[in-house]
Design a protein around this motif. Structure first.
Motif, PDB file in Angstrom:
ATOM      1  N   THR A  73      -2.140   3.267  -3.438  1.00 36.03           N
ATOM      2  CA  THR A  73      -2.824   2.102  -2.880  1.00 36.03           C
ATOM      3  C   THR A  73      -4.051   2.517  -2.084  1.00 36.03           C
ATOM      4  O   THR A  73      -3.994   3.455  -1.285  1.00 36.03           O
ATOM      5  CB  THR A  73      -1.859   1.315  -1.963  1.00 36.03           C
ATOM      6  N   VAL A  74      -5.150   1.824  -2.292  1.00 39.00           N
ATOM      7  CA  VAL A  74      -6.393   2.089  -1.553  1.00 39.00           C
ATOM      8  C   VAL A  74      -6.261   1.462  -0.166  1.00 39.00           C
ATOM      9  O   VAL A  74      -5.836   0.313  -0.026  1.00 39.00           O
ATOM     10  CB  VAL A  74      -7.608   1.504  -2.298  1.00 39.00           C
ATOM     11  N   GLY A  75      -6.602   2.241   0.846  1.00 36.61           N
ATOM     12  CA  GLY A  75      -6.543   1.721   2.207  1.00 36.61           C
ATOM     13  C   GLY A  75      -6.670   2.822   3.245  1.00 36.61           C
ATOM     14  O   GLY A  75      -7.094   3.934   2.947  1.00 36.61           O
ATOM     15  N   VAL A  76      -6.279   2.473   4.467  1.00 41.54           N
ATOM     16  CA  VAL A  76      -6.358   3.399   5.594  1.00 41.54           C
ATOM     17  C   VAL A  76      -4.956   3.640   6.118  1.00 41.54           C
ATOM     18  O   VAL A  76      -4.186   2.695   6.334  1.00 41.54           O
ATOM     19  CB  VAL A  76      -7.257   2.828   6.719  1.00 41.54           C
ATOM     20  N   TYR A  77      -4.634   4.904   6.330  1.00 41.63           N
ATOM     21  CA  TYR A  77      -3.346   5.287   6.901  1.00 41.63           C
ATOM     22  C   TYR A  77      -3.504   5.388   8.410  1.00 41.63           C
ATOM     23  O   TYR A  77      -4.409   6.059   8.906  1.00 41.63           O
ATOM     24  CB  TYR A  77      -2.876   6.622   6.318  1.00 41.63           C
ATOM     25  N   LYS A  78      -2.595   4.718   9.120  1.00 38.88           N
ATOM     26  CA  LYS A  78      -2.657   4.657  10.578  1.00 38.88           C
ATOM     27  C   LYS A  78      -1.430   5.316  11.194  1.00 38.88           C
ATOM     28  O   LYS A  78      -0.378   5.401  10.559  1.00 38.88           O
ATOM     29  CB  LYS A  78      -2.702   3.199  11.034  1.00 38.88           C
TER      30      LYS A  78
END
Length: 138
Positions: A47-52
């Motif tokens: 999945t495309v996104g930002v890991y927090k």
């Protein structure tokens, strides 16, 4: 686990962290534990996104830097920015490794390894526990 002399933007007592995190999350994030290989929810995620950071919500890694290392944990070749993580020498388990922590709250994320065999732009593998992260899809 965290450096008692360092002041983090997010600072809580163990009791406060225990109230916020599940027992498994607390063990990894605050006590430098490790989840079992190939059990984490983001090991194979594309999945495309930002890991927090799961503890404080700080943005740590982008999906564009994630790669398949086949090590059993999500792997990244670089953090979102160098000031998002901190590095601590780790000599536990009879090995010399570099621990990666969230620079915002001091939570344990995993370890970073260097090696030309990783075939990444940085020759680095940030081996990060899924339980230390949340993914914000884009």
């Amino acid at each position: 686990m965290t450096d008692s002399t360092k002041q983090y933007a997010v600072s809580k007592t163990d009791a406060e962290w225990k109230a916020q995190l599940s027992p498994a999350e607390f063990q990894v994030l605050r006590k430098a534990g490790t989840e079992r290989a190939y059990t984490g929810e983001y090991t194979d995620t594309k999945t495309v996104g930002v890991y927090k950071c799961r503890a404080c919500d700080a943005e740590l890694f982008r999906s564009e830097s994630k790669f398949d290392s086949h090590c059993g944990w999500p792997s990244f070749f670089s953090p979102l920015a160098e000031d998002r993580v901190e590095y601590i020498e780790d000599t536990t388990l009879g090995m010399k490794r570099v621990e990666v922590r969230c620079a915002n709250c001091g939570s344990h994320l995993g370890h970073v390894f260097e090696g030309e065999g990783y075939n990444t732009p940085t020759d680095l593998r940030y081996c990060i526990n899924s339980i230390s992260l949340t993914l914000a899809p884009q």
